[in-house]
Design a protein around this motif. Structure first.
Motif, short mmCIF file in Angstrom:
data_model
loop_
_atom_site.label_atom_id
_atom_site.label_comp_id
_atom_site.label_asym_id
_atom_site.label_seq_id
_atom_site.Cartn_x
_atom_site.Cartn_y
_atom_site.Cartn_z
N LEU A 137 0.97 -1.36 -0.29
CA LEU A 137 -0.21 0.00 -0.39
C LEU A 137 0.08 1.31 -0.13
N ASP A 182 -3.48 5.22 -0.53
CA ASP A 182 -4.10 4.31 -1.20
C ASP A 182 -5.49 3.89 -0.38
N LEU A 190 -6.25 2.07 2.93
CA LEU A 190 -4.92 2.39 4.09
C LEU A 190 -5.95 2.58 5.15
#
Length: 276
Positions: free
Chosen positions: A126, A130, A133
């Motif tokens: 990630l 992202d 997240l």
């Protein structure tokens, strides 16, 4: 662990001690000196740190532990201590004499000769922006609230509720900044846009600790934690990390990590006040 084994792993344990002393400082904590103990205190936002043996210092006594606990109470931070049993063998008795409860965890280092594990189809790394997240930084909290490897009740519905909480956004902001600056690397397993497992590693030089690997309880026993850890190991290796290590939650979890090449070298100890 015998003296022979300690000496055989002595260089590795010394390397881990230097890491433990460095990583809180790199993460924005200040170090307060209490002689045989160092208390790390987070400056600004972020998760709180702990006290641990001063690098190269003498063994601490129960009185030393009490002094640190008093300071932790003053600062309103957790009364937590972390150390390696084989490196500081007398500290356990000191913290227990001071009224703390000790948890033991297998301390494991990746075998440099371990074969690479095939990538899991649901796992990816990630970035700082992202969209997954927030969920990824929230999953471990649900996982650690129901410890062990058994399938549990918390699933996507509980994750959605936890992700909407203000503390989830604060965690996201913290980890996003760390990802952007290269102070951490994160991987997650997701299906149909739902994060089921996540974890990260924190590099200091050519050493990295894999931490906060947690699986949504309802999604356990599908190999997701192993897939996330393998992805982190693969990235660490390609990034020039020479030593990758972790503390397993218990012996059952340690056996899972052994399947991808982690070998036990010592015992990590965490001391906290007993639960009321």
């Amino acid at each position: 662990m015998s003296n022979h084994k300690i000496n055989g792993a002595g260089g590795k344990l010394s390397e881990l001690e230097r890491y433990y002393d460095t990583v809180p400082r790199a993460g924005g904590a200040r170090a307060e000196d209490f002689g045989p103990l160092t208390l790390f205190v987070q400056e600004g936002a972020g998760w709180p740190y702990y006290a641990r043996p001063a690098l190269g210092g003498p063994e601490a006594t129960a009185a030393d532990v009490e002094r640190v606990r008093a300071r932790q109470r003053e600062l309103k931070v957790p009364e937590a201590f972390e150390w390696v049993a084989e490196t500081s063998p007398a500290l356990r008795a000191a913290v227990e004499a001071a009224g703390l409860h000790v948890h033991a965890h297998p301390l494991m280092v990746l075998d440099p000769a371990a074969a690479a594990v095939p990538a899991h189809p649901d796992v990816r790394l990630l970035g700082a922006d992202d969209p997954l997240l927030t969920a990824a930084v929230t999953v471990p909290a649900l996982a650690f609230a129901a410890p062990g490897t058994a399938v549990g009740e918390a699933g996507p519905t509980e994750l959605a509720a936890a992700t909407a909480a203000p503390e989830a956004q604060a965690r996201r902001a913290r980890v996003s900044g760390m990802l952007a600056s290269g102070r951490t690397v994160m991987a997650a397993a997701a299906r149909d846009g739902v994060v089921l497992c996540s974890g990260l590693y924190n590099p200091v030089g050519d050493v990295a600790e894999v931490v906060a690997v947690g699986t949504l309880p309802a999604a356990r026993r599908q190999g997701l934690a192993l897939g996330v850890t393998a992805a982190l190991v693969a990235r660490a290796r390609t990034s020039g990390i020479r030593t990758v290590f972790l503390s397993a939650g218990d012996e059952d979890v340690a056996r899972v990590y052994a399947r991808i090449g982690f070998r036990r070298v010592a015992t990590a100890l965490i001391a906290e006040p007993p639960e009321a």
